[in-house]
Enzyme design. Structure first.
Site, PDB file in Angstrom:
ATOM      1  N   GLU A  55       8.452  -3.326  -2.190  1.00  0.00           N
ATOM      2  CA  GLU A  55       8.417  -3.376  -3.680  1.00  0.00           C
ATOM      3  C   GLU A  55       9.629  -2.180  -4.057  1.00  0.00           C
ATOM      4  O   GLU A  55       9.581  -1.096  -3.786  1.00  0.00           O
ATOM      5  CB  GLU A  55       7.141  -3.325  -4.196  1.00  0.00           C
ATOM      6  N   LYS A  57      10.087  -0.265  -6.776  1.00  0.00           N
ATOM      7  CA  LYS A  57       9.081   0.122  -8.028  1.00  0.00           C
ATOM      8  C   LYS A  57       9.598   1.834  -8.430  1.00  0.00           C
ATOM      9  O   LYS A  57       9.025   2.648  -7.574  1.00  0.00           O
ATOM     10  CB  LYS A  57       7.690   0.330  -7.318  1.00  0.00           C
ATOM     11  N   LYS A 116       7.312  -8.853 -10.273  1.00  0.00           N
ATOM     12  CA  LYS A 116       6.052  -8.235 -10.591  1.00  0.00           C
ATOM     13  C   LYS A 116       6.118  -7.931 -11.851  1.00  0.00           C
ATOM     14  O   LYS A 116       6.964  -7.084 -12.373  1.00  0.00           O
ATOM     15  CB  LYS A 116       6.129  -6.806  -9.369  1.00  0.00           C
ATOM     16  N   GLU A 161      -3.275 -13.003  -7.973  1.00  0.00           N
ATOM     17  CA  GLU A 161      -3.910 -11.741  -7.542  1.00  0.00           C
ATOM     18  C   GLU A 161      -5.185 -11.653  -7.831  1.00  0.00           C
ATOM     19  O   GLU A 161      -5.552 -12.017  -9.175  1.00  0.00           O
ATOM     20  CB  GLU A 161      -3.111 -10.552  -8.189  1.00  0.00           C
ATOM     21  N   ASN A 182      -5.568  -7.413  -4.121  1.00  0.00           N
ATOM     22  CA  ASN A 182      -5.234  -5.974  -4.522  1.00  0.00           C
ATOM     23  C   ASN A 182      -6.344  -4.855  -4.386  1.00  0.00           C
ATOM     24  O   ASN A 182      -7.311  -4.898  -4.926  1.00  0.00           O
ATOM     25  CB  ASN A 182      -4.892  -5.859  -6.046  1.00  0.00           C
ATOM     26  N   GLU A 212      -2.337  -6.181  -0.674  1.00  0.00           N
ATOM     27  CA  GLU A 212      -1.601  -5.447  -1.509  1.00  0.00           C
ATOM     28  C   GLU A 212      -2.001  -4.114  -1.977  1.00  0.00           C
ATOM     29  O   GLU A 212      -3.291  -4.103  -2.168  1.00  0.00           O
ATOM     30  CB  GLU A 212      -1.529  -6.091  -3.140  1.00  0.00           C
ATOM     31  N   SER A 213      -1.266  -3.133  -2.156  1.00  0.00           N
ATOM     32  CA  SER A 213      -1.377  -1.845  -2.443  1.00  0.00           C
ATOM     33  C   SER A 213      -1.945  -0.754  -1.566  1.00  0.00           C
ATOM     34  O   SER A 213      -2.964  -1.266  -0.711  1.00  0.00           O
ATOM     35  CB  SER A 213      -2.338  -1.620  -3.773  1.00  0.00           C
TER      36      SER A 213
HETATM   37  O1  LIG Z   1       0.898   1.113  -9.054  1.00  0.00           O
HETATM   38  C1  LIG Z   1       0.294   1.477  -9.852  1.00  0.00           C
HETATM   39  O2  LIG Z   1       0.363   2.586 -10.376  1.00  0.00           O
HETATM   40  C2  LIG Z   1      -0.275   0.587 -10.892  1.00  0.00           C
HETATM   41  C3  LIG Z   1      -1.059   0.830 -11.840  1.00  0.00           C
HETATM   42  C4  LIG Z   1      -1.486   0.082 -12.824  1.00  0.00           C
HETATM   43  C5  LIG Z   1      -1.300  -1.143 -12.800  1.00  0.00           C
HETATM   44  C6  LIG Z   1      -0.948  -1.792 -11.488  1.00  0.00           C
HETATM   45  C7  LIG Z   1      -0.401  -0.765 -10.739  1.00  0.00           C
HETATM   46  N1  LIG Z   1       0.420  -1.309  -9.526  1.00  0.00           N
HETATM   47  C8  LIG Z   1       0.746  -2.529  -9.476  1.00  0.00           C
HETATM   48  C9  LIG Z   1       0.813  -2.983  -8.023  1.00  0.00           C
HETATM   49  O3  LIG Z   1       0.478  -4.113  -7.707  1.00  0.00           O
HETATM   50  C10 LIG Z   1       1.566  -2.286  -6.949  1.00  0.00           C
HETATM   51  O4  LIG Z   1       2.891  -1.882  -7.428  1.00  0.00           O
HETATM   52  C11 LIG Z   1       1.699  -3.034  -5.631  1.00  0.00           C
HETATM   53  O5  LIG Z   1       0.740  -3.772  -5.123  1.00  0.00           O
HETATM   54  C12 LIG Z   1       2.348  -1.829  -4.496  1.00  0.00           C
HETATM   55  O6  LIG Z   1       1.238  -0.887  -4.440  1.00  0.00           O
HETATM   56  P1  LIG Z   1       1.529   0.360  -3.593  1.00  0.00           P
HETATM   57  O7  LIG Z   1       1.976   0.258  -2.275  1.00  0.00           O
HETATM   58  O8  LIG Z   1       0.294   1.136  -3.653  1.00  0.00           O
HETATM   59  O9  LIG Z   1       2.619   1.203  -4.431  1.00  0.00           O
END
Ligand SMILES: O=C(O)c1ccccc1NCC(=O)[C@H](O)[C@H](O)COP(=O)(O)O
Length: 261
Positions: A55, A57, A116, A161, A182, A212-213
């Protein structure tokens, strides 16, 4: 849509901004010829890479600072590191993204690109072409079936999601074929990889399942794969430092020799 008071203030602000953007309106529907997401995952598996959606980001409510590098260079670096697909934030106010950046990234790479964003209305689907769009079950509520159909009519593949079993049931009932669980709870912005582990066993086999995340290490990759993930969506851990090396480390997590180092 659910009671907004249950959401973290940052998420309420994200949704309010999304509704404002939806009200801006668009001229004309997009018509997408998508690059296949499932095929991209299969190609990765065939040559021994864990399918990772990396991603782009630049920032987020849970990240300190903003990464100012050229997003196209970052995206190319992620593909060089073995990413099967990319995710590009287009939310401007809280994630530093834009539709224009997604357009430039999609032109520069040949892997599928996920848009996204926080889509809450059909008009938002026409902001930019991408191979996949995200619909967050929690935010679209009863509009999920209609938005899913509207996105597919335009040619998009749709990642739905979810965060719990109720949302999963709604996603499956609506006909979702690509589901992301997520690990980030959007009420408290807390990340728990156990979320994926608890929801994944209830996902039908024919659904393409994405974790995810919160995935930050090869151990996390193996943990999510052991729980049934077909692919992983990773933002922060890849954006923190050398994106090519970070992506490579995660996509190689299941190679025997990589475990010993
Ligand atoms: O990533 C955040 O801080 C966030 C805050 C509020 C709503 C959504 C958020 N993230 C969206 C996502 O789904 C993530 O960017 C994506 O899954 C990647 O997650 P990560 O690997 O933990 O950065």
């Amino acid at each position: 849509m659910e009671d907004q008071t249950e959401l973290a203030p940052a998420v309420r602000s994200i949704l309010s901004a999304a509704r404002d953007r939806a009200a801006e309106g668009r001229s004309g529907e997009v018509a997408v010829e998508p690059r296949g997401l499932r095929a991209a995952f299969d190609r990765a598996e065939d040559d021994g890479r864990v399918p990772v959606i990396a991603e782009v980001k630049p920032t987020s409510p849970t990240t300190e600072g903003t990464r100012e590098d050229d997003p196209v260079a970052l995206a190319e670096g992620m593909v060089a590191g073995g990413a099967a697909a990319l995710s590009v934030l287009t939310e401007p106010a809280h994630f530093g993204g834009s539709a224009e950046v997604l357009e430039r990234v999609r032109e520069a790479v040949d892997v599928p690109v996920l848009r996204k964003d926080f889509v809450v209305a059909e008009s938002q689907l026409d902001a930019v072409e991408s191979d996949v769009v995200l619909l967050i079950a929690r935010f679209v509520g009863d509009d999920l079936p209609d938005l899913l159909a509207a996105a597919r009519d335009r040619g998009f593949q749709v990642l739905v999601e979810v965060h719990d079993r109720d949302e999963l049931e709604r996603a499956v009932d609506a006909g979702a074929t690509i589901v992301g669980v997520n690990n980030r709870d959007l009420a408290e912005l807390v990340v728990d990889l156990g979320t994926f582990e608890s929801v994944a066993p209830h996902v039908p086999d024919e659904v393409t399942l994405i974790a995810e995340s919160g995935i930050g290490s090869p151990d996390d990759v193996r943990r999510m794969r052991a729980a049934g993930a077909d692919a992983l969506l990773v933002g922060s851990a890849i954006m923190d430092g050398d994106v090519t090396a970070n992506t490579r480390e995660l996509v190689r997590a299941e190679r025997a020799t990589e475990h010993q180092t």
